[in-house]
Design a protein around this motif. Structure first.
Motif, short mmCIF file in Angstrom:
data_model
loop_
_atom_site.label_atom_id
_atom_site.label_comp_id
_atom_site.label_asym_id
_atom_site.label_seq_id
_atom_site.Cartn_x
_atom_site.Cartn_y
_atom_site.Cartn_z
N SER A 1 0.83 -1.20 0.00
CA SER A 1 0.00 0.00 0.00
C SER A 1 0.87 1.26 0.00
N PHE B 1 -15.55 -5.41 -2.88
CA PHE B 1 -14.55 -5.07 -1.88
C PHE B 1 -13.17 -5.48 -2.38
N VAL C 1 -9.45 -6.53 -0.63
CA VAL C 1 -8.62 -6.69 0.56
C VAL C 1 -7.25 -7.17 0.11
N ASP C 2 -6.27 -6.90 0.93
CA ASP C 2 -4.94 -7.37 0.59
C ASP C 2 -4.95 -8.90 0.52
N HIS D 1 -15.18 7.48 3.68
CA HIS D 1 -14.65 6.69 2.57
C HIS D 1 -15.42 6.95 1.29
N VAL E 1 -5.29 1.02 -5.18
CA VAL E 1 -6.61 0.70 -5.70
C VAL E 1 -6.82 1.38 -7.06
N ASN F 1 -15.13 5.21 -4.73
CA ASN F 1 -15.21 4.52 -3.45
C ASN F 1 -16.67 4.35 -3.10
N GLY G 1 -12.93 0.04 2.19
CA GLY G 1 -12.52 -1.10 1.36
C GLY G 1 -13.50 -1.47 0.28
N GLN G 2 -14.56 -0.65 0.11
CA GLN G 2 -15.59 -0.98 -0.89
C GLN G 2 -15.57 0.01 -2.05
N LEU H 1 -3.90 -7.85 -4.35
CA LEU H 1 -5.24 -7.69 -3.77
C LEU H 1 -6.11 -8.90 -4.08
N LEU I 1 -9.90 -4.16 6.32
CA LEU I 1 -10.67 -3.05 5.77
C LEU I 1 -9.87 -1.75 5.69
N LYS J 1 -4.87 -0.34 2.90
CA LYS J 1 -5.19 -0.29 1.48
C LYS J 1 -3.93 -0.12 0.67
#
Ligand code: ADP
Ligand code: MG
Length: 731
Positions: A18, A229, A231-232, A263, A272, A295, A300-301, A334, A728, A731
């Motif tokens: 990130s 979503f 996530v890593d 967010h 992202v 976003n 995270g969404q 991701l 979450l 990022k």
């Protein structure tokens, strides 16, 4: 290596990702890349096909006329040359079996030429028809396994495209998938049939109004807003529940969730953004017109939305889009999660499905225009939608039923399971006028003064948005918001097309009966007024412009007689009810057998998904969480013993220990309860779904609650799973 070490490593790796600004090992965006460069699109065909062949093909695409063999041969040959020139070595008939994902079986494009070399070949029959072994795809009893024959049939209306792997290029030919007796085994076939039915009925209305000049087809158009979503990947791999269920079955909500709304629409994190750009780039190449990115509400969404297209093409593109999100994410370290509710306590993901009617000449039939009250044709289509949704709201609910979507519908973040229509002020006013007689005015929104001279005056919409409605009119289209993020849009849109085609047909019958097929303007007006007045009276109960989340609405909907099917176990079987079978049969979308088989498959899939979740929960509870809790217990006990051995009193610690021991005991009891319910699944899929509803779900909830409570007391270094905070917020 202990779990804690895995977690620490994952955090370190995720943080490094990130913090780096390099978008991975993948190629950078190339601005010179043409839109649709990897798609066998119309311009490409124009260049490569003789005029006559092209004309015959276009007739198939636009009017559904059957394709003859010679034309197919020429198209196949042109498609092959194009694909080979672009590096393709294999081709596949790409289809959507009822599993809800896509399927492909690759064949080589090259054959030995008997002179020691190879020659690229794709014959017309290869293009038009394939025969994959169908025995491993669900058929819901349509096709016994010993009679495994299934055919794929080329869908000329959806452009073929190339899929590029690390060292492979494959030509993907969109196809329908049917059994050897012609029954649909996929999601595309009924969608195409429903588009035909809708076109046929809508054309009747255009003819009635004399506005059919030059129009040979009415398409349903679709544009989906896909939420997901990220996530890593290191965390994803360390969470068996995400890996197996695409959602977390345990996980304590962190002190900060989405409360601050910081967010939503916020700046997109660098990694992202790099991911999104690459996804868009890949989609662009194959002709998917992605347009917006932002976003979403939960940390995270995110959301991605292409521009709308004909429903069939949009549906294929929607499938590729979901695959592309999944496929590209690992390049950036991701994992893309499409599940409707991957994380408790923050918003889930939907797939708002925007839908309208458009003529082949490009006129949007749901565009109300400025003086809407004079636009009788628009009102006919509008009333047809109102009637359809009122009569078949339960079927719409059924079409979006899944284990994942059940978590959203009814929670205060997504529309409830009660289907109603939001129309906004202007159209509601119009409908009220229609009920009383002839509409004479169109409400206007006026101008919005922002109070600063340097800002422009903005025209104000005559109605605000209503985010809580499951089915909303949004300017010149309807938006079906209750669709879940992980589903194919094909089936909900098939249902929309079907019920609306039926309503348009019924209204057209009445209009023609009262005024004749090509009436005078006066007769037209009178007939429309009488028929629509009746429709509004009978079906206005489906219109609701208020807050769909409020308990008051649940009560009112109940009084209005609108169904509230909270559980998939109740929603899915609606499909197989007598009136719905008759509806599908009447419009020639699905036979009785096809409806039955689909109901069975949907129920089976639902139950299987829950069984996987239960299995994962039990395994995590027994093999990960319980051992960690025992270690914690031991640690506290040892601390007490150590303190007391040097004469320090530890009353407080003893209380903590008692509480922990009690919690562990309750956790163990909950494991036993769930395991017990898991043993009792009936074989019949409908009964099994009811078993989920009545016996399994509440026990899953109980076990989760206790597991999450343990997460709150077990030392962080002993906790075996990446936490919500890790997943979450890094990022
Ligand atoms: P919002 O719903 O947030 O206002 P947009 O107006 O951008 O967002 O529309 C969202 C989606 O609706 C996009 O995919 C867009 O292409 C699609 N859409 C717009 N017009 C139509 C239409 N006539 N038919 C189907 N989909 C449409
Ligand atoms: Mg929208």
């Amino acid at each position: 290596m202990g779990n804690e070490q895995i977690r620490r490593d994952a955090i370190a790796a995720a943080t490094a990702w990130s913090m780096s600004n390099t978008p991975g090992s993948s190629p950078q965006i190339r601005v010179d890349d043409e839109f649709g460069a990897d798609c066998f699109s119309l311009p490409e065909m124009k260049e490569r096909l003789p005029k006559q062949t092209l004309r015959a093909l276009l007739a198939t695409i636009e009017r559904g006329t059957p394709l003859d063999e010679d034309v197919a041969d020429l198209v196949a040959s042109a498609m092959k040359s194009w694909a080979v020139e672009n590096g393709a070595t294999h081709f596949t008939h790409w289809f959507h079996p009822l599993t809800g994902s896509t399927a492909e079986k690759h064949d080589g494009l090259f054959d030995p030429d008997e002179k020691g070399g190879v020659i690229a070949q794709l014959s017309g029959s290869n293009l038009v028809q394939g025969e994959p072994d169908a025995s491993s795809f669900p058929s819901g009893g349509l096709r016994p396994t010993f009679e495994a024959r299934g055919y794929t049939a080329w869908d000329a209306t959806s452009p073929a495209f190339l899929v590029r792997g690390a060292n492979s290029v494959t030509l993907c030919i969109p196809t329908a998938f049917v059994s050897w007796t012609g029954e649909a085994l996929d999601k595309k076939t009924p969608l195409l049939r429903s588009m035909d039915a809708l076109s046929e009925q809508a054309l009747r209305v255009l003819r009635f109004f004399g506005s059919d000049a030059g129009v040979s087809r009415v398409h349903s158009t679709m544009g989906c807003e896909q939420e997901y979503f990220l996530v890593d990947r290191n965390f994803f791999n360390a969470r068996p529940d995400l890996m197996l269920c695409d959602r977390t079955v345990f996980g304590r909500v962190p002190p900060k969730g989405q409360e601050l709304s910081d967010h939503y629409f916020g700046a997109i994190p660098a990694r992202v953004l790099a991911f999104m750009a690459e996804v868009e780039h890949e989609l662009y190449r194959i002709g998917v017109p992605v347009k917006t990115r932002h976003n979403e509400v939960a940390p995270g969404q995110y959301e991605i939305a292409p521009i709308f297209e004909q429903a069939n093409v949009a549906s294929d593109h929607q499938m590729v889009l979901m695959e592309t999100l999944k496929r590209v994410a690992p390049r950036f370290g991701l994992a893309a999660i499409l599940h409707e509710k991957p994380f408790a306590g923050v918003n889930g993901s939907g797939k708002h499905t925007n839908w309208s009617l458009s003529t082949n000449t490009g006129v949007n039939l749901l565009d109300p225009r400025d003086e809407t009250h004079t636009n009788m044709q628009f009102m006919v289509f509008l009333c047809a939608v109102i009637r359809a949704v009122h009569l078949h709201g339960d079927l719409l609910r059924s079409a979006i039923a899944s284990a994942g979507n059940d978590h959203r519908l009814g929670a205060n973040e997504a529309p409830p399971a009660i289907i109603s229509i939001f129309l906004g002020d202007m159209l509601t006013d119009l409908i009220e006028q229609l009920e009383k007689g002839t509409p004479t005015r169109t409400l206007k929104g006026g101008q919005m003064d922002l109070g600063a001279l340097t800002l422009p005056q903005l025209p104000r919409d005559s109605g605000d948005r209503n985010r809580t409605s499951p089915f909303a009119f949004t300017g010149n289209k309807f938006e079906f918001r209750a669709v879940g993020s992980a589903m194919t849009a094909a089936w909900p849109v098939t249902v929309m097309n079907t019920i609306i085609a039926e309503s348009i047909g019924e209204i057209a019958d009445e209009l023609e009966a009262s005024a004749g097929k090509s009436p005078t303007p006066a007769k037209t007006q009178a007939a429309v007024r009488t028929v629509l007045k009746k429709v509004v009276k009978q079906h206005k109960a489906i219109i609701f412009n208020g807050d769909n989340y409020a308990q008051a609405w649940h009560d009112e909907a109940d009084e209005r007689g609108l169904p509230n099917l909270r559980e998939s176990a109740d929603a899915i079987p609606v499909l197989n009810s007598r009136s719905k079978v008759a509806l599908f049969k009447k419009l020639k979308i699905l036979t009785k057998q096809e409806v039955e088989s689909r109901t069975t498959i949907f129920l089976e899939k639902y139950v299987m998904q829950i069984q996987i979740e239960v299995g994962t929960m039990l395994e995590l509870a027994r093999a990960s969480i319980l051992p960690a809790a025992r270690l914690e217990q031991q640690r506290v006990a040892e601390a007490i013993a150590a303190a007391e051995s040097v004469g320090v009193e530890s009353t407080g610690e003893r209380e903590s220990l008692d509480e922990l021991v009690g919690l562990i005991a309750r956790f163990k009891a909950a494991i036993a309860e769930l395991a017990d319910a898991n043993e009792g699944f009936p074989d019949d899929p409908k009964k099994a779904a009811e078993h989920v509803r009545d016996r399994v779900k509440s026990r899953m909830d109980d076990l989760r609650e206790l597991g999450d409570e343990l997460e709150g007391v077990v030392s962080a270094d002993l906790w075996p799973l990446p936490t919500y905070r890790d997943m979450l917020f890094i990022k």
